[in-house]
Design an enzyme around this catalytic site. Structure first.
Site, PDB file in Angstrom:
ATOM      1  N   HIS A   1      -5.496  -1.804   7.916  1.00  0.00           N
ATOM      2  CA  HIS A   1      -5.586  -0.744   6.918  1.00  0.00           C
ATOM      3  C   HIS A   1      -4.227  -0.070   6.791  1.00  0.00           C
ATOM      4  O   HIS A   1      -3.608   0.300   7.804  1.00  0.00           O
ATOM      5  CB  HIS A   1      -6.653   0.269   7.322  1.00  0.00           C
ATOM      6  CG  HIS A   1      -6.505   1.583   6.636  1.00  0.00           C
ATOM      7  ND1 HIS A   1      -6.445   1.692   5.259  1.00  0.00           N
ATOM      8  CD2 HIS A   1      -6.375   2.851   7.128  1.00  0.00           C
ATOM      9  CE1 HIS A   1      -6.276   2.967   4.945  1.00  0.00           C
ATOM     10  NE2 HIS A   1      -6.231   3.686   6.049  1.00  0.00           N
TER      11      HIS A   1
ATOM     12  N   ASN B   1      -1.217   4.897   1.171  1.00  0.00           N
ATOM     13  CA  ASN B   1      -2.517   4.747   1.826  1.00  0.00           C
ATOM     14  C   ASN B   1      -3.604   4.857   0.765  1.00  0.00           C
ATOM     15  O   ASN B   1      -3.916   5.955   0.293  1.00  0.00           O
ATOM     16  CB  ASN B   1      -2.684   5.828   2.892  1.00  0.00           C
ATOM     17  CG  ASN B   1      -4.009   5.735   3.630  1.00  0.00           C
ATOM     18  OD1 ASN B   1      -4.966   5.133   3.163  1.00  0.00           O
ATOM     19  ND2 ASN B   1      -4.077   6.355   4.797  1.00  0.00           N
TER      20      ASN B   1
ATOM     21  N   CYS C   1     -11.697   5.101   5.301  1.00  0.00           N
ATOM     22  CA  CYS C   1     -10.694   4.045   5.172  1.00  0.00           C
ATOM     23  C   CYS C   1     -11.153   2.701   5.736  1.00  0.00           C
ATOM     24  O   CYS C   1     -10.511   1.680   5.507  1.00  0.00           O
ATOM     25  CB  CYS C   1      -9.397   4.473   5.855  1.00  0.00           C
ATOM     26  SG  CYS C   1      -8.615   5.896   5.074  1.00  0.00           S
TER      27      CYS C   1
END
Length: 337
Positions: A257, A287, A115
């Protein structure tokens, strides 16, 4: 104007697959969770998933085309693709993306940083430009985590989604809108199991298709991931702001993020960002792993929600464990479509 050499964000693009999965859809997909349960724990209301036959490379090509168009740059000197879900174990996906874009024989490579992939890709491009190895670099972050998620695992199935974001970085000056001021990265391999797919690699090379779902799908230790993500993104953000001499109140845009709304809120509170400086899209897209930060940036530029030149901090944490932060001034992109 500051005259030091810098990499400058000159273009941006994004791609979200058309299929939308709402929280209310999960019972019909075989997972007995409610909309309220998901929203209160993650902040997510819906997410985009690819349909069979659509790959991370496909999304990357669409996002990259948009970024090149907005930068008015038909050519670049390097392509960096950050992804956890490449089209194949081998070869890398980036050369195929470059070919689909008609970029000729430019160097292209994949980067795996979970990520945090986008900030790692930005760091590589920034270094390449400052070293004189490239004038323009295309950084694409693309992930299709729905393809490696167990639909019966509520810790991951309700969180992860698919999407791609891309930026074009060009050689410029520190004083320009869009200039990258500084980047800070870190990793801790002792936390490898925070988020991991056990099957398919050289350590467990058996046929992935015959491995049990628990081994071939992404597994995440949610509670520990939360703690480590908050700690590392907070430390990285504070350290980077101190190194560039930016008081937290001078930062007008904070983009973390898009992992979990509670993580984002906790980091922003600890660092000290005011409500007006916090930007995100996790409610609408979930996400999206390495694509999450450029997807937020793309939406803000489309709405002209941030004034060019605004001090901006990007920060991310991913499995590995890896993390990083980027300090830059908000870009001025006039040819956005």
């Amino acid at each position: 104007m500051e005259t030091g050499i810098a990499s400058v964000v000159a273009g941006i693009g994004a791609c979200l697959p058309p299929r939308i999965v709402h929280n209310a859809d999960y019972p019909s997909l075989g997972l007995d969770v409610s909309d309220e349960w998901i929203r209160t724990r993650t902040g997510i209301e819906r997410r985009h998933w690819v349909t069979p036959g659509t790959s991370s490379g496909d999304l990357a090509v669409t996002a990259a085309r948009a970024a090149l168009r907005s930068a008015d740059e038909p050519e670049v000197d390097l392509v960096i693709l950050t992804t956890t879900t490449p089209d194949h174990h081998s070869p890398a996906t980036a050369p195929w993306v470059a070919a689909q874009l008609g970029l000729g024989l430019v160097p292209a490579f994949d980067m795996a940083a979970a990520c945090a992939g986008f900030v790692y890709g930005m760091a590589a491009a920034d270094s390449w430009i400052k070293a004189g190895g490239a004038e323009r670099v295309l950084v694409v972050a693309s992930d299709t985590l729905s393809t490696v998620t167990d639909p019966t695992d509520q810790a991951t199935a309700v969180v992860f989604a698919d999407g791609a974001g891309a930026v074009v970085l060009r050689r410029g000056l520190q004083g320009e809108a869009g200039a990258v001021r500084a980047i800070r990265l870190g990793s801790d391999g002792t936390q490898q199991r925070l988020a991991i797919i056990h099957a398919g690699g050289s350590r467990n090379p058996g046929p992935t298709a015959t491995a049990p779902p628990a081994d071939r799908s992404l597994r995440m230790q949610g509670k520990d991931m939360f703690a480590h993500a908050v700690r590392r993104m907070t430390e990285s953000s504070r350290s980077l702001l101190e190194s560039v001499g930016w008081p937290v109140e001078s930062v007008g845009a904070f983009i973390g993020h898009q992992a979990n709304q509670r993580i984002l809120d906790k980091v922003a509170d600890l660092v000290g960002f005011g409500a007006d400086a916090r930007f995100g899209n996790i409610r609408e897209v979930g996400n999206t792993s390495s694509a999450s930060i450029p997807l937020v940036m793309d939406g803000l530029i489309a709405r002209q929600a941030v004034t060019p030149g605004t001090r901006t901090l990007l920060t991310a944490f991913g499995g590995g464990a890896v993390w990083g932060s980027v300090a830059l001034s908000w870009p001025k992109i006039e040819d956005y479509e």
